[in-house]
Design a protein around this motif. Structure first.
Motif, PDB file in Angstrom:
ATOM      1  N   LEU A  22      -1.669  12.114 -14.020  1.00 59.82           N
ATOM      2  CA  LEU A  22      -0.826  12.504 -13.032  1.00 59.82           C
ATOM      3  C   LEU A  22      -1.512  13.227 -11.694  1.00 59.82           C
ATOM      4  O   LEU A  22      -1.315  12.653 -10.610  1.00 59.82           O
ATOM      5  CB  LEU A  22       0.176  13.311 -13.553  1.00 59.82           C
ATOM      6  N   LYS A  23      -2.436  14.003 -11.946  1.00 59.35           N
ATOM      7  CA  LYS A  23      -3.011  14.774 -11.009  1.00 59.35           C
ATOM      8  C   LYS A  23      -3.925  13.609 -10.136  1.00 59.35           C
ATOM      9  O   LYS A  23      -4.116  13.624  -9.009  1.00 59.35           O
ATOM     10  CB  LYS A  23      -3.942  15.826 -11.683  1.00 59.35           C
ATOM     11  N   GLU A  24      -4.634  12.748 -10.931  1.00 56.89           N
ATOM     12  CA  GLU A  24      -5.566  11.486 -10.283  1.00 56.89           C
ATOM     13  C   GLU A  24      -4.414  10.763  -9.266  1.00 56.89           C
ATOM     14  O   GLU A  24      -4.900  10.628  -8.251  1.00 56.89           O
ATOM     15  CB  GLU A  24      -6.138  10.754 -11.268  1.00 56.89           C
ATOM     16  N   MET A  25      -3.345  10.605  -9.998  1.00 59.13           N
ATOM     17  CA  MET A  25      -2.462   9.668  -9.231  1.00 59.13           C
ATOM     18  C   MET A  25      -1.610  10.581  -7.851  1.00 59.13           C
ATOM     19  O   MET A  25      -1.681   9.773  -6.704  1.00 59.13           O
ATOM     20  CB  MET A  25      -1.075   9.089 -10.022  1.00 59.13           C
ATOM     21  N   ILE A  26      -1.666  11.557  -7.937  1.00 63.18           N
ATOM     22  CA  ILE A  26      -1.041  12.508  -6.781  1.00 63.18           C
ATOM     23  C   ILE A  26      -2.370  12.530  -5.733  1.00 63.18           C
ATOM     24  O   ILE A  26      -2.170  12.637  -4.642  1.00 63.18           O
ATOM     25  CB  ILE A  26      -0.819  13.990  -7.274  1.00 63.18           C
ATOM     26  N   ASN A  27      -3.581  12.888  -5.979  1.00 59.36           N
ATOM     27  CA  ASN A  27      -4.814  12.804  -5.261  1.00 59.36           C
ATOM     28  C   ASN A  27      -5.025  11.420  -4.522  1.00 59.36           C
ATOM     29  O   ASN A  27      -5.242  11.679  -3.484  1.00 59.36           O
ATOM     30  CB  ASN A  27      -5.994  13.269  -6.165  1.00 59.36           C
ATOM     31  N   LYS A  28      -4.663  10.762  -5.272  1.00 61.25           N
ATOM     32  CA  LYS A  28      -4.933   9.044  -4.657  1.00 61.25           C
ATOM     33  C   LYS A  28      -3.777   8.759  -3.512  1.00 61.25           C
ATOM     34  O   LYS A  28      -4.077   8.244  -2.510  1.00 61.25           O
ATOM     35  CB  LYS A  28      -5.050   8.026  -5.719  1.00 61.25           C
ATOM     36  N   GLN A  29      -2.689   9.366  -3.872  1.00 63.83           N
ATOM     37  CA  GLN A  29      -1.555   9.118  -2.828  1.00 63.83           C
ATOM     38  C   GLN A  29      -1.708  10.117  -1.826  1.00 63.83           C
ATOM     39  O   GLN A  29      -1.291   9.611  -0.590  1.00 63.83           O
ATOM     40  CB  GLN A  29      -0.186   9.429  -3.562  1.00 63.83           C
ATOM     41  N   ALA A  30      -2.552  11.386  -1.909  1.00 61.30           N
ATOM     42  CA  ALA A  30      -2.686  12.182  -0.697  1.00 61.30           C
ATOM     43  C   ALA A  30      -3.759  11.785   0.155  1.00 61.30           C
ATOM     44  O   ALA A  30      -4.058  12.153   0.964  1.00 61.30           O
ATOM     45  CB  ALA A  30      -2.901  13.483  -1.311  1.00 61.30           C
ATOM     46  N   GLU A  31      -4.685  10.846  -0.211  1.00 66.03           N
ATOM     47  CA  GLU A  31      -5.839  10.385   0.536  1.00 66.03           C
ATOM     48  C   GLU A  31      -5.586   9.666   1.872  1.00 66.03           C
ATOM     49  O   GLU A  31      -4.465   9.065   2.031  1.00 66.03           O
ATOM     50  CB  GLU A  31      -6.592   9.431  -0.297  1.00 66.03           C
ATOM     51  N   VAL A  32      -6.148   9.882   2.922  1.00 68.48           N
ATOM     52  CA  VAL A  32      -6.120   9.371   4.208  1.00 68.48           C
ATOM     53  C   VAL A  32      -7.360   8.828   4.561  1.00 68.48           C
ATOM     54  O   VAL A  32      -8.538   8.983   4.161  1.00 68.48           O
ATOM     55  CB  VAL A  32      -5.605  10.484   5.107  1.00 68.48           C
ATOM     56  N   ALA A  33      -7.163   7.745   5.225  1.00 73.64           N
ATOM     57  CA  ALA A  33      -8.352   6.827   5.649  1.00 73.64           C
ATOM     58  C   ALA A  33      -9.142   7.766   6.896  1.00 73.64           C
ATOM     59  O   ALA A  33      -8.248   8.493   7.815  1.00 73.64           O
ATOM     60  CB  ALA A  33      -7.718   5.526   6.333  1.00 73.64           C
ATOM     61  N   GLN A  34     -10.333   7.645   6.988  1.00 71.51           N
ATOM     62  CA  GLN A  34     -10.926   8.263   8.077  1.00 71.51           C
ATOM     63  C   GLN A  34     -10.703   7.521   9.287  1.00 71.51           C
ATOM     64  O   GLN A  34     -10.828   6.366   9.402  1.00 71.51           O
ATOM     65  CB  GLN A  34     -12.655   7.928   7.784  1.00 71.51           C
ATOM     66  N   SER A  35     -10.422   8.433  10.361  1.00 69.45           N
ATOM     67  CA  SER A  35      -9.804   8.088  11.590  1.00 69.45           C
ATOM     68  C   SER A  35     -11.141   7.403  12.624  1.00 69.45           C
ATOM     69  O   SER A  35     -12.391   8.052  12.519  1.00 69.45           O
ATOM     70  CB  SER A  35      -9.219   9.192  12.463  1.00 69.45           C
ATOM     71  N   VAL A  36     -10.816   6.562  13.101  1.00 68.55           N
ATOM     72  CA  VAL A  36     -12.103   6.058  14.323  1.00 68.55           C
ATOM     73  C   VAL A  36     -12.001   6.583  15.653  1.00 68.55           C
ATOM     74  O   VAL A  36     -10.791   6.725  16.217  1.00 68.55           O
ATOM     75  CB  VAL A  36     -11.860   4.593  14.207  1.00 68.55           C
ATOM     76  N   LEU A  37     -12.954   7.023  15.993  1.00 66.22           N
ATOM     77  CA  LEU A  37     -13.175   8.012  17.209  1.00 66.22           C
ATOM     78  C   LEU A  37     -13.208   7.142  18.456  1.00 66.22           C
ATOM     79  O   LEU A  37     -14.254   6.189  18.399  1.00 66.22           O
ATOM     80  CB  LEU A  37     -13.996   9.110  17.138  1.00 66.22           C
ATOM     81  N   THR A  38     -12.811   7.209  19.546  1.00 65.98           N
ATOM     82  CA  THR A  38     -13.049   6.444  20.792  1.00 65.98           C
ATOM     83  C   THR A  38     -14.199   7.150  21.367  1.00 65.98           C
ATOM     84  O   THR A  38     -14.854   8.131  21.207  1.00 65.98           O
ATOM     85  CB  THR A  38     -11.953   6.667  21.914  1.00 65.98           C
ATOM     86  N   GLU A  39     -14.764   6.322  22.291  1.00 70.16           N
ATOM     87  CA  GLU A  39     -16.058   6.960  23.240  1.00 70.16           C
ATOM     88  C   GLU A  39     -15.739   8.205  23.981  1.00 70.16           C
ATOM     89  O   GLU A  39     -16.547   9.136  24.089  1.00 70.16           O
ATOM     90  CB  GLU A  39     -16.581   5.887  24.295  1.00 70.16           C
ATOM     91  N   GLU A  40     -14.651   8.417  24.420  1.00 68.10           N
ATOM     92  CA  GLU A  40     -14.213   9.473  25.231  1.00 68.10           C
ATOM     93  C   GLU A  40     -13.970  10.708  24.129  1.00 68.10           C
ATOM     94  O   GLU A  40     -14.463  11.868  24.729  1.00 68.10           O
ATOM     95  CB  GLU A  40     -12.964   9.380  25.630  1.00 68.10           C
ATOM     96  N   GLN A  41     -13.499  10.513  23.051  1.00 71.58           N
ATOM     97  CA  GLN A  41     -13.380  11.691  22.058  1.00 71.58           C
ATOM     98  C   GLN A  41     -14.821  12.170  21.611  1.00 71.58           C
ATOM     99  O   GLN A  41     -15.049  13.121  21.509  1.00 71.58           O
ATOM    100  CB  GLN A  41     -12.739  11.065  20.893  1.00 71.58           C
TER     101      GLN A  41
END
Length: 110
Positions: A22-41
């Protein structure tokens, strides 16, 4: 009549495999994708990183690690632009953390 309270759930405490799964399933659901930064950022982060490095001011660092966005307060000690690494000392435990510049999402002055 006397309520049972938590005694009702005691039999499930004998199955630690269930809690691990259950802990592994909750952790997988809480994962977010790494954001892609623009040149300005990236340019804005670069200028803030240089300012923090030369003035030894504290900064809020937001970085991506193992599916999570983590924000910490610290001081930048060293930046290696060729190796794409930086070292910062966190404010709480005063430990040196070595990270890649590609993991850095945001940096702001305190």
């Amino acid at each position: 009549m006397k309520p049972r309270g938590m005694k009702k759930w005691r039999p499930f405490a004998t199955m630690p495999e269930q809690y691990i799964g259950l802990k592994e399933m909750i952790n997988k659901q809480a994962e977010v994708a790494q954001s892609v930064l623009t040149e300005e950022q990236m340019e804005e982060m670069n200028s803030t990183l240089i300012e923090v490095l030369h003035t030894n001011k504290q900064a809020y660092l937001t970085y991506y690690k193992q599916g999570q966005c983590i924000t910490e307060t610290g001081v930048i000690e060293f930046v290696d632009s060729l190796g794409e690494l930086f070292i910062f000392i966190d404010d709480i435990f005063e430990l040196k953390n070595k990270m890649r510049l590609s993991e850095l999402i945001d940096i702001r002055l305190v």
